[in-house]
Scaffold this active site. Sequence first.
Site, mmCIF file in Angstrom:
data_model
loop_
_atom_site.group_PDB
_atom_site.id
_atom_site.type_symbol
_atom_site.label_atom_id
_atom_site.label_comp_id
_atom_site.label_asym_id
_atom_site.label_seq_id
_atom_site.Cartn_x
_atom_site.Cartn_y
_atom_site.Cartn_z
ATOM 1 N N ASN A 44 -8.739 4.959 3.849
ATOM 2 C CA ASN A 44 -9.557 5.818 3.001
ATOM 3 C C ASN A 44 -10.342 6.845 3.809
ATOM 4 O OD1 ASN A 44 -12.361 6.236 1.451
ATOM 5 N ND2 ASN A 44 -10.709 5.906 -0.022
ATOM 6 N N GLU A 79 0.811 -1.217 0.000
ATOM 7 C CA GLU A 79 0.000 0.000 0.000
ATOM 8 C C GLU A 79 0.845 1.267 0.000
ATOM 9 O OE1 GLU A 79 -3.073 0.648 -0.486
ATOM 10 O OE2 GLU A 79 -4.180 -1.179 -0.033
ATOM 11 N N ASP A 81 -13.747 8.391 -6.738
ATOM 12 C CA ASP A 81 -14.833 9.078 -6.032
ATOM 13 C C ASP A 81 -14.373 10.356 -5.335
ATOM 14 O OD1 ASP A 81 -13.374 8.094 -3.894
ATOM 15 O OD2 ASP A 81 -15.043 6.964 -3.016
ATOM 16 N N ASN A 106 -8.879 9.069 -5.488
ATOM 17 C CA ASN A 106 -9.563 7.917 -6.071
ATOM 18 C C ASN A 106 -10.663 8.414 -7.001
ATOM 19 O OD1 ASN A 106 -8.130 5.843 -4.542
ATOM 20 N ND2 ASN A 106 -9.211 6.638 -2.766
ATOM 21 N N SER A 115 -12.098 10.537 -3.002
ATOM 22 C CA SER A 115 -11.493 10.236 -1.704
ATOM 23 C C SER A 115 -9.996 9.998 -1.869
ATOM 24 C CB SER A 115 -12.154 9.007 -1.080
ATOM 25 O OG SER A 115 -11.852 7.836 -1.834
ATOM 26 N N ASP A 118 -6.381 8.037 0.202
ATOM 27 C CA ASP A 118 -5.911 7.041 1.153
ATOM 28 C C ASP A 118 -4.700 7.600 1.877
ATOM 29 O OD1 ASP A 118 -7.866 5.258 0.155
ATOM 30 O OD2 ASP A 118 -6.532 4.674 -1.465
#
Length: 144
Positions: A76, A51, A65, A63, A67, A69
């Site tokens: 998230n 990650e 949408d 992302n 959002s 991370d």
Amino acid sequence: MKYYIFGILLIHNFFASDARIFDRCSLARELSRLGVPRGDIPAWVCIAQYESTFNSAAIGPPNSDGSRDWGIFQINDRFWCDPQDGRQTSNVCRTPCRALTADDISLSVRCAGQIRNAQGFGAWTVWNRQCAGGRALPNINDCL
């Protein structure tokens, strides 16, 4: 001029995140110190490796949408933390996202534990691609 430079340094230090770059063993030891059960440590090390490449200050690109991370486990902000930018969030972990990028990963570990308890390791896409079934689970026996 002296106050201007001091002000710039103060602002920089306030917003700068002290990145801590772990490796397999240093993360395993830190997770153990924070009370993560030994049997779960390889899974967390695998997730962190894929990650964030073990970087506590990692912040992912937006992302689809909108959002993002955050932190070593790339948590998230749509559901788990508050990005503090006015976007709606569930903020289940009740923490500012920026706190998940600190060199002290205790809040990240706590929040990641909440995610795992709610959704399992499968909440992380890298789990199914890289870690599940023991495919890439690191050996930590030489670390602890």
